[in-house]
Design a protein around this motif. Structure first.
Motif, PDB file in Angstrom:
ATOM      1  N   ALA A  21     -33.454 -18.657  13.781  1.00 50.87           N
ATOM      2  CA  ALA A  21     -32.276 -19.429  13.368  1.00 50.87           C
ATOM      3  C   ALA A  21     -31.449 -18.720  12.437  1.00 50.87           C
ATOM      4  O   ALA A  21     -30.546 -18.543  12.413  1.00 50.87           O
ATOM      5  N   GLU A  22     -32.474 -18.060  11.371  1.00 53.91           N
ATOM      6  CA  GLU A  22     -31.575 -17.364  10.190  1.00 53.91           C
ATOM      7  C   GLU A  22     -31.033 -16.045  10.993  1.00 53.91           C
ATOM      8  O   GLU A  22     -29.791 -15.623  10.651  1.00 53.91           O
ATOM      9  N   LEU A  23     -31.903 -15.451  11.932  1.00 58.00           N
ATOM     10  CA  LEU A  23     -31.230 -14.319  12.821  1.00 58.00           C
ATOM     11  C   LEU A  23     -30.092 -14.566  13.302  1.00 58.00           C
ATOM     12  O   LEU A  23     -28.824 -13.924  13.341  1.00 58.00           O
ATOM     13  N   GLU A  24     -29.972 -15.903  14.318  1.00 58.33           N
ATOM     14  CA  GLU A  24     -28.824 -16.024  14.821  1.00 58.33           C
ATOM     15  C   GLU A  24     -27.643 -16.537  13.856  1.00 58.33           C
ATOM     16  O   GLU A  24     -26.402 -16.134  13.983  1.00 58.33           O
ATOM     17  N   THR A  25     -27.865 -16.727  12.650  1.00 60.84           N
ATOM     18  CA  THR A  25     -26.822 -17.171  11.660  1.00 60.84           C
ATOM     19  C   THR A  25     -26.267 -15.901  11.056  1.00 60.84           C
ATOM     20  O   THR A  25     -24.852 -15.643  11.080  1.00 60.84           O
ATOM     21  N   GLU A  26     -27.085 -15.002  10.888  1.00 61.67           N
ATOM     22  CA  GLU A  26     -26.812 -13.742  10.220  1.00 61.67           C
ATOM     23  C   GLU A  26     -25.939 -12.826  11.097  1.00 61.67           C
ATOM     24  O   GLU A  26     -25.056 -11.996  10.836  1.00 61.67           O
ATOM     25  N   PHE A  27     -26.522 -13.034  12.344  1.00 61.05           N
ATOM     26  CA  PHE A  27     -25.672 -12.042  13.489  1.00 61.05           C
ATOM     27  C   PHE A  27     -24.317 -12.714  14.220  1.00 61.05           C
ATOM     28  O   PHE A  27     -23.881 -11.837  14.895  1.00 61.05           O
ATOM     29  N   ASN A  28     -24.073 -13.641  13.481  1.00 68.78           N
ATOM     30  CA  ASN A  28     -22.783 -14.285  14.112  1.00 68.78           C
ATOM     31  C   ASN A  28     -22.117 -14.629  12.831  1.00 68.78           C
ATOM     32  O   ASN A  28     -20.888 -13.946  12.701  1.00 68.78           O
ATOM     33  N   LEU A  29     -22.259 -15.782  12.130  1.00 70.91           N
ATOM     34  CA  LEU A  29     -21.453 -16.083  10.857  1.00 70.91           C
ATOM     35  C   LEU A  29     -21.482 -15.075   9.864  1.00 70.91           C
ATOM     36  O   LEU A  29     -20.574 -14.640   9.283  1.00 70.91           O
ATOM     37  N   THR A  56     -19.557 -26.239  18.182  1.00 73.61           N
ATOM     38  CA  THR A  56     -20.693 -26.644  18.557  1.00 73.61           C
ATOM     39  C   THR A  56     -21.820 -26.093  17.486  1.00 73.61           C
ATOM     40  O   THR A  56     -21.791 -25.409  16.800  1.00 73.61           O
ATOM     41  N   SER A  57     -23.044 -26.564  17.970  1.00 73.38           N
ATOM     42  CA  SER A  57     -24.334 -26.074  17.457  1.00 73.38           C
ATOM     43  C   SER A  57     -25.187 -25.470  18.415  1.00 73.38           C
ATOM     44  O   SER A  57     -25.122 -25.484  19.531  1.00 73.38           O
ATOM     45  N   LEU A  58     -26.340 -24.758  17.939  1.00 81.14           N
ATOM     46  CA  LEU A  58     -27.269 -24.097  18.867  1.00 81.14           C
ATOM     47  C   LEU A  58     -28.598 -24.448  18.508  1.00 81.14           C
ATOM     48  O   LEU A  58     -28.817 -24.860  17.331  1.00 81.14           O
ATOM     49  N   VAL A  59     -29.726 -24.476  19.316  1.00 82.67           N
ATOM     50  CA  VAL A  59     -30.955 -24.241  19.228  1.00 82.67           C
ATOM     51  C   VAL A  59     -31.296 -22.809  19.107  1.00 82.67           C
ATOM     52  O   VAL A  59     -31.277 -22.127  20.314  1.00 82.67           O
ATOM     53  N   ALA A  60     -31.905 -22.318  18.202  1.00 89.99           N
ATOM     54  CA  ALA A  60     -32.364 -20.843  18.474  1.00 89.99           C
ATOM     55  C   ALA A  60     -33.994 -20.826  18.265  1.00 89.99           C
ATOM     56  O   ALA A  60     -34.643 -21.258  17.676  1.00 89.99           O
ATOM     57  N   HIS A  61     -34.316 -19.577  19.176  1.00 95.52           N
ATOM     58  CA  HIS A  61     -35.663 -19.587  19.397  1.00 95.52           C
ATOM     59  C   HIS A  61     -36.001 -17.959  18.811  1.00 95.52           C
ATOM     60  O   HIS A  61     -34.865 -17.289  19.426  1.00 95.52           O
ATOM     61  N   TYR A  62     -36.901 -17.783  18.223  1.00 95.30           N
ATOM     62  CA  TYR A  62     -36.934 -15.997  18.023  1.00 95.30           C
ATOM     63  C   TYR A  62     -37.699 -15.418  19.314  1.00 95.30           C
ATOM     64  O   TYR A  62     -38.648 -16.117  19.889  1.00 95.30           O
ATOM     65  N   SER A  63     -37.139 -14.560  19.719  1.00 92.81           N
ATOM     66  CA  SER A  63     -37.579 -13.990  21.006  1.00 92.81           C
ATOM     67  C   SER A  63     -38.391 -12.845  21.067  1.00 92.81           C
ATOM     68  O   SER A  63     -38.542 -12.057  21.945  1.00 92.81           O
TER      69      SER A  63
END
Ligand code: GBH
Length: 479
Positions: free
Chosen positions: A251-259, A317-324
């Protein structure tokens, strides 16, 4: 009930501004009238109509270039005090350069802005909502750092021409969407697929362009004109898929790579550390002698840092984030750099747009995150809205707006987040980019089959009108 929770029974503060938003290419039409130049969206849709789901384009759209008086009447009827719209760069500078100024374009926006103010509606003006002059697209568009200089010259002309009446400016709308969809997936103009490197270069150039406009405003105009300027950043709230540390990291990665990709350089300075290290590592594995993440020089870091007077946030929108996981060598890509996959909560309500689900708590959580992490003095939610078919009975939109606004209100009253205003997307049904007219976001419908482009209030428009009048989201509020 359920994830919707209770709708707040409190009143919005008197200082809170309700508004609505649009963008030039999506509503104006008149794509080649009165001296307007061609934009990269004009070229994109005309060159190959199959790029757009219904083969349509924005040649006429809502015809707001001619029907702007009606639009102002609708804004008055809604009772809003804020209207966010964008200026078409090629309407005032046909080839994007300052060498030729189209007076008819300047006059159009001047007249419009004066009329808005006479109606008691404050203009919030976006300088760039994706319609780059085609000439500048041919120079390399957002991959060419010189475009930042052209943007500065354009911004100066806009501040000079309209700045006496405009006190809220936004430089660039959603730079991430331009970079990811225009230079990454290729679904939007200019249609390039450069996911390994173009997306990063695009981000850098747009941030330099934003910073240039910010500095021009503050060096040459702010003392006299006294307005505020910022960049519009779109973001999701990202819930970790599980309680595991890895998914929290996802989730942190998703936020840092977008916002963070856009907010960090402006509000903190430089790209997020996680992006710098991950992309550098992967680039090295891939055989590069440098990072695919276009770096800022130390001077550029300082030049971009602090270029905001408020935070402009688009939130849908929101997202559910998985570390892949950390992948081995594959085709270099932003997505492998990010190392996450995303989905939507099982109990979130889907809209007809594949990317847009309703998860109202995400609004409150994201506002808190932006407030504490980036520390702006105020936040404007510059877009928020719901996609439906053409129906006038749009209860789904009412449910969405009511629950999101309730969470926004709780962020103000319970969490102390200074949300100063809200411009819902959108005032009107309009040209929804690659989706053409198949997805409608308006609280007021537009009949695109009629030459009159007849406007009709939807149920959600009537509902919003009441919220604006009562400052209350339910039938009766406390106090
Ligand atoms: C905003 O973007 C835009 O500012 C506005 O012009 C637009 O009309 C409005 O939203 C509604 O879409 O097709 O899966 O690749 C919102 C963020 C980012 C959402 C790009 C759609 C494409 C998703 N948008 N995204 S996908």
């Amino acid at each position: 009930s359920g994830i919707l929770g209770q709708i707040s029974n409190k009143k919005f503060p008197e200082s809170f501004q309700f508004g609505a938003a649009t963008a030039a290419y999506q509503i104006e039409g008149a794509w080649n009238e009165d001296g307007k130049g061609e934009s990269m969206w004009d070229r994109f849709v005309h060159e190959d109509p199959t790029r757009i789901k219904d083969g349509q384009n924005g040649d006429v759209a809502c015809d707001s270039y001619h029907k702007w008086r009606e639009d102002i009447e609708l804004l008055k009827e809604l009772g809003v005090t804020l209207y966010r719209f964008s200026i078409s760069w090629p309407r005032i500078l046909p080839d994007g350069t300052p060498s030729q100024i189209n007076q008819a374009g300047i006059d159009y926006y001047r007249t419009f802005i004066k009329a808005l103010k006479e109606a008691g509606i404050e203009p919030m003006v976006t300088l760039y909502h994706w319609d780059l002059p085609q000439h500048l697209a041919e120079l390399g568009g957002w991959l060419n750092e010189e475009i930042a200089d052209y943007f500065g010259d354009y911004a100066r002309i806009a501040f000079r021409s309209f700045g006496e009446d405009v006190k809220l400016w936004a430089t660039i709308n959603e730079p991430k969407t331009t970079c990811m969809n225009g230079y990454g997936s290729g679904e939007m103009a200019p249609g390039l697929k450069l996911l390994a490197d173009g997306v990063y270069q695009c981000a850098k150039v747009q941030l330099l362009a934003h910073a240039k406009a910010y500095h021009i405003y503050h060096d040459e105009f702010a003392a006299q004109q006294g307005g505020k300027i910022s960049i519009v950043i779109d973001a999701t709230y990202n819930e970790p898929a599980s309680d595991s540390d890895l998914d929290k990291f996802g989730a942190e990665l998703e936020t840092e790579f977008n916002l963070g990709w856009y907010a960090n350089p402006v509000y903190i300075g430089d790209w997020p550390e996680l992006m710098k290290t991950r992309i550098a590592n992967r680039s090295q594995l891939e055989g590069y002698s440098f990072s695919r993440l276009a770096e800022f020089t130390p001077e550029e870091v300082q030049y971009v840092k602090g270029t905001f007077d408020y935070f402009a946030l688009n939130m849908y929108t929101s997202l559910v984030a998985h570390y892949s996981g950390d992948f081995g060598i594959g085709e270099p890509s932003y997505y492998l750099d990010k190392g996450t996959s995303t989905s939507y909560g099982a109990d979130w309500t889907p809209s007809i747009a594949s990317w847009l689900y309703s998860y109202p708590p995400g609004m409150r959580k994201l506002l808190n995150l932006v407030w504490t992490k980036y520390n702006p003095s105020s936040i404007y939610v510059t877009e928020n809205g719901w996609a439906t078919d053409t129906s006038l009975n749009d209860q789904g939109r009412i449910d969405y707006l009511q629950a999101y606004l309730s969470n926004l209100l709780e962020a103000i009253l319970e969490d102390g987040v200074n949300v100063a205003g809200y411009t819902t997307w959108s005032l009107l049904d309009n040209f929804e980019w690659a989706q053409g007219y198949t997805q409608r976001f308006g609280i007021i419908s537009v009949d695109f089959d009629s030459p009159n482009r007849t406007r009709t209030f939807k149920d959600s428009g009537r509902w919003y009108q009441k919220v604006v009048a009562t400052r209350c989201l339910t039938d009766s509020c406390d106090g």
